[in-house]
Scaffold this motif. Sequence first.
Motif, short mmCIF file in Angstrom:
data_model
loop_
_atom_site.label_atom_id
_atom_site.label_comp_id
_atom_site.label_asym_id
_atom_site.label_seq_id
_atom_site.Cartn_x
_atom_site.Cartn_y
_atom_site.Cartn_z
N GLU A 201 0.83 -1.21 0.00
CA GLU A 201 0.00 0.00 0.00
C GLU A 201 0.87 1.26 0.00
O GLU A 201 0.61 2.20 -0.75
CB GLU A 201 -0.94 0.01 1.20
N ALA A 202 1.89 1.25 0.85
CA ALA A 202 2.75 2.44 0.95
C ALA A 202 3.43 2.72 -0.40
O ALA A 202 3.61 3.87 -0.80
CB ALA A 202 3.80 2.24 2.03
N HIS A 203 3.78 1.65 -1.11
CA HIS A 203 4.51 1.80 -2.37
C HIS A 203 3.59 2.13 -3.55
O HIS A 203 3.91 2.95 -4.40
CB HIS A 203 5.28 0.51 -2.66
N ASN A 204 2.43 1.47 -3.57
CA ASN A 204 1.57 1.55 -4.76
C ASN A 204 0.46 2.59 -4.68
O ASN A 204 -0.12 2.96 -5.70
CB ASN A 204 0.91 0.18 -5.03
N SER A 205 0.14 3.03 -3.48
CA SER A 205 -1.02 3.90 -3.32
C SER A 205 -0.68 5.35 -3.69
O SER A 205 -0.68 6.24 -2.84
CB SER A 205 -1.53 3.83 -1.88
N VAL A 206 -0.40 5.55 -4.94
CA VAL A 206 -0.11 6.90 -5.43
C VAL A 206 -0.88 7.12 -6.74
O VAL A 206 -1.25 6.16 -7.42
CB VAL A 206 1.40 7.11 -5.70
N GLY A 207 -1.13 8.37 -7.06
CA GLY A 207 -1.83 8.69 -8.30
C GLY A 207 -3.20 8.07 -8.34
O GLY A 207 -3.91 8.01 -7.33
N SER A 208 -3.58 7.55 -9.51
CA SER A 208 -4.93 6.99 -9.64
C SER A 208 -5.08 5.70 -8.83
O SER A 208 -6.18 5.34 -8.42
CB SER A 208 -5.24 6.73 -11.11
N ALA A 209 -3.95 5.00 -8.59
CA ALA A 209 -4.03 3.76 -7.80
C ALA A 209 -4.48 4.05 -6.37
O ALA A 209 -5.03 3.19 -5.69
CB ALA A 209 -2.68 3.05 -7.79
N LYS A 210 -4.26 5.30 -5.93
CA LYS A 210 -4.67 5.65 -4.57
C LYS A 210 -6.19 5.51 -4.41
O LYS A 210 -6.68 5.12 -3.36
CB LYS A 210 -4.24 7.09 -4.25
N LEU A 211 -6.91 5.83 -5.50
CA LEU A 211 -8.36 5.69 -5.46
C LEU A 211 -8.76 4.23 -5.21
O LEU A 211 -9.68 3.95 -4.45
CB LEU A 211 -8.97 6.16 -6.79
N ALA A 212 -8.06 3.32 -5.89
CA ALA A 212 -8.37 1.90 -5.72
C ALA A 212 -8.09 1.46 -4.29
O ALA A 212 -8.87 0.69 -3.69
CB ALA A 212 -7.55 1.07 -6.70
N TYR A 213 -7.00 1.98 -3.72
CA TYR A 213 -6.68 1.62 -2.33
C TYR A 213 -7.72 2.20 -1.37
O TYR A 213 -8.12 1.55 -0.40
CB TYR A 213 -5.27 2.08 -1.96
N GLU A 214 -8.15 3.44 -1.65
CA GLU A 214 -9.18 4.03 -0.78
C GLU A 214 -10.49 3.25 -0.91
O GLU A 214 -11.22 3.09 0.07
CB GLU A 214 -9.38 5.51 -1.12
N ALA A 215 -10.77 2.76 -2.13
CA ALA A 215 -11.96 1.94 -2.31
C ALA A 215 -11.84 0.65 -1.50
O ALA A 215 -12.81 0.18 -0.90
CB ALA A 215 -12.17 1.63 -3.79
N ALA A 216 -10.63 0.09 -1.46
CA ALA A 216 -10.41 -1.14 -0.69
C ALA A 216 -10.67 -0.87 0.80
O ALA A 216 -11.25 -1.71 1.50
CB ALA A 216 -8.98 -1.64 -0.90
N HIS A 217 -10.28 0.31 1.28
CA HIS A 217 -10.59 0.67 2.67
C HIS A 217 -12.09 0.85 2.86
O HIS A 217 -12.66 0.38 3.84
CB HIS A 217 -9.86 1.97 3.06
N LEU A 218 -12.69 1.50 1.88
CA LEU A 218 -14.13 1.79 1.96
C LEU A 218 -14.94 0.50 1.99
O LEU A 218 -15.91 0.38 2.75
CB LEU A 218 -14.53 2.63 0.74
N PHE A 219 -14.54 -0.48 1.19
CA PHE A 219 -15.28 -1.74 1.11
C PHE A 219 -14.74 -2.79 2.08
O PHE A 219 -15.06 -3.96 1.98
CB PHE A 219 -15.25 -2.28 -0.32
N LEU A 220 -13.88 -2.35 3.01
CA LEU A 220 -13.37 -3.22 4.05
C LEU A 220 -12.69 -4.46 3.49
O LEU A 220 -12.91 -5.58 3.97
CB LEU A 220 -14.50 -3.65 5.01
#
Lengths: 224, 195
Positions: A201-220
């Motif tokens: 997460e620390a490495h990949n959660s940048v740019g548009s991929a950050k949205l996907a990571y935030e979605a992963a948090h949102l959907f637990l």
Amino acid sequence: MSKTFFNGIYVVATLLILGLLAFKVFQPIQVLPRMRLAPAYSFIDQDNQPLTSETMRGQFTLYSFTYTNCPAPCYNSNETIKEIQSRIGEVQLNGIPVSFVTVSIDPDRDTPDALKIYGESIGADFNIWKFATTTNKELLKTVVGSGFETYYEDKGDGNFALDPGFVLVDGWGVIRAEYRYVTEVSDADRILRHLGVLADEAHNSVGSAKLAYEAAHLFLCYAP
Amino acid sequence: MKLKVFLSVFVVILGLAAGVYFLRPHTFHGTVIQSPEPSFDFTLTGIDGDVSLSDFRGKMVLIYFGYTFCPDICPATLANVGQALRDLGSKADDVQVLMVSLDPERDTPEKLAKYVAQFHPSFVGITGSQEELDKVASLYGIFYQKTEGSNATGYLIDHTATLLVLDRDGYLKLVFPFGVTSDEIADDLKYMLRQ
């Protein structure tokens, strides 16, 4: 035209719902929850040097709690950390350092010297594994009891009631996992896997991929 | 017939793009916390007496730890928060900013009140005994320690410079790092106030 338009709307809505369901079910990205802030502290380590919560910023820190006269449960915790210490190379950490901090709940007896002897006796690598405490018992209780939510109580006969466990904190000082019991897989396997999830997460959660990571948090979409 | 197929495909693609755009999660400018329990409630002292965190249930609360002698970081952050509140307009009535002074030796409640009012009239400044502050700061992840300053400044206090956002029910929801701008704060607060 209007029929085409409404058909299009239905298709879009269906595709979106299917997409969201697929994201939730297949969990292409897994994360660890951001549970709460780790407590701040200022301790003294086994080398008589200050060890503070700020020192640990920017790295993953695995906390454990013990006292050097502690019998079996603490021994088991140490064995788990030793296993993680020896297998840490298996995890793709993307250059993010990992540290272990074992906090003593018995500052009367666990002086820096005592902690150093204890650490040496269990094969700790002091470069990444620190042993620390503070003589301010009230603050120690606040940090360990309220902050890390680890129960302990001085029994007054040289022993402590202690619920052993681990707390994993990320580089922002956020608690990302707690390990209160032995699960079906060993704690070492689970913690190593979780370190990999955090590093990804620390490495990949940048740019548009950050949205996907935030979605992963949102959907637990939490890693088991 | 071909035109109908083309239009259908066009509408689907356009709709998908719009759907993804409007349903995308809000990108916060700080770290989102999914705390399962309310944050630690505390009572400290302000100019009008005791102030508890729970006094502000129903409002979004921003907490900043600092001190009035703080040379740069605190005034910069508080100025940004004040500007963000002004940008929110009437919605700012649903936001309460608390500045907790980590320097009770020099920051009396009166002095704190004057200091925070420079940034926004609604800000509340509070402080307490060293023991109380040690506990509150620790449980909010704020490290602080006295360090030597110059003759002009006296001692300084190194401290974690994060800005904490609690929701209306007292749950910690967001942690802004130092350097966050007033626009970014306002953007996130607007979104959270809509929830």
